[in-house]
Design a protein around this motif. Structure first.
Motif, short mmCIF file in Angstrom:
data_model
loop_
_atom_site.label_atom_id
_atom_site.label_comp_id
_atom_site.label_asym_id
_atom_site.label_seq_id
_atom_site.Cartn_x
_atom_site.Cartn_y
_atom_site.Cartn_z
N THR A 267 -0.20 -4.23 -15.54
CA THR A 267 0.68 -3.64 -14.53
C THR A 267 -0.12 -3.00 -13.41
O THR A 267 -1.29 -2.67 -13.59
N PRO B 103 6.16 -0.01 -15.30
CA PRO B 103 5.33 -1.00 -16.00
C PRO B 103 6.14 -2.00 -16.82
O PRO B 103 5.64 -3.07 -17.16
N ASP B 104 7.39 -1.66 -17.11
CA ASP B 104 8.23 -2.60 -17.85
C ASP B 104 8.76 -3.71 -16.95
O ASP B 104 9.28 -4.72 -17.44
N GLU C 236 -3.91 -1.40 -13.36
CA GLU C 236 -4.05 -0.27 -14.28
C GLU C 236 -5.44 -0.14 -14.87
O GLU C 236 -5.86 0.95 -15.23
N CYS D 197 6.92 -4.62 -13.73
CA CYS D 197 5.81 -5.25 -12.99
C CYS D 197 5.30 -6.49 -13.68
O CYS D 197 5.02 -6.47 -14.89
N ASP E 258 2.60 -8.20 -12.40
CA ASP E 258 1.22 -8.41 -11.95
C ASP E 258 1.09 -9.48 -10.88
O ASP E 258 0.10 -10.22 -10.87
N ALA F 265 10.23 -3.25 -8.84
CA ALA F 265 9.59 -2.36 -9.81
C ALA F 265 9.31 -0.96 -9.27
O ALA F 265 8.91 -0.08 -10.04
#
Ligand code: SF4
Ligand code: F3S
Length: 106
Positions: free
Chosen positions: A1, A36-37, A57, A39, A41, A24
């Motif tokens: 993330t 982060p749940d 991260e 994203c 990337d 996000a």
């Protein structure tokens, strides 16, 4: 993330939010965070920030590792933001000032 870090605080330029394909970003009074749940990337937001506040991260600036958990935590209570708006009124004065975490409003 990906993670929003210290430099966003008190600037909040929001250029980052419009490119996110999964919505996000979540908005607080003077900072944004990435959920982060959500994203995936995609990396699109990272170059959009004019003051380089967004990092993967596993590559956040030294000393800012706590922002990984902070993004996850604040994303739970802050609303989603998908449209760009003006940065905060005195954003220019706060660009690249280190250690703004104490000034974060929740
Ligand atoms: Fe959204 Fe992509 Fe940035 Fe993740 S890396 S927050 S999916 S724009
Ligand atoms: Fe913050 Fe940069 Fe986005 S200042 S709101 S991470 S464009």
């Amino acid at each position: 993330t990906f993670v929003v870090t210290d430099n966003c605080i008190k600037c909040k330029y929001t250029d980052c939010v419009e490119v996110c394909p999964v919505d996000a970003f979540h908005e607080g009074p003077n900072f944004l965070v990435i959920n982060p749940d959500e994203c995936i990337d995609c990396t699109l937001c990272e170059p959009e920030c004019p003051i380089n506040a967004i990092y993967p991260e596993d590559d956040v600036p030294a000393g800012q590792e706590n922002f990984v958990a902070l993004n996850a935590d604040l994303a739970k209570s802050w609303p989603v933001i998908t449209e760009r708006k003006d940065g905060l009124p005195d954003a220019k004065d706060w660009e690249n000032k280190p250690g703004k975490l104490d000034l974060l409003q929740r």
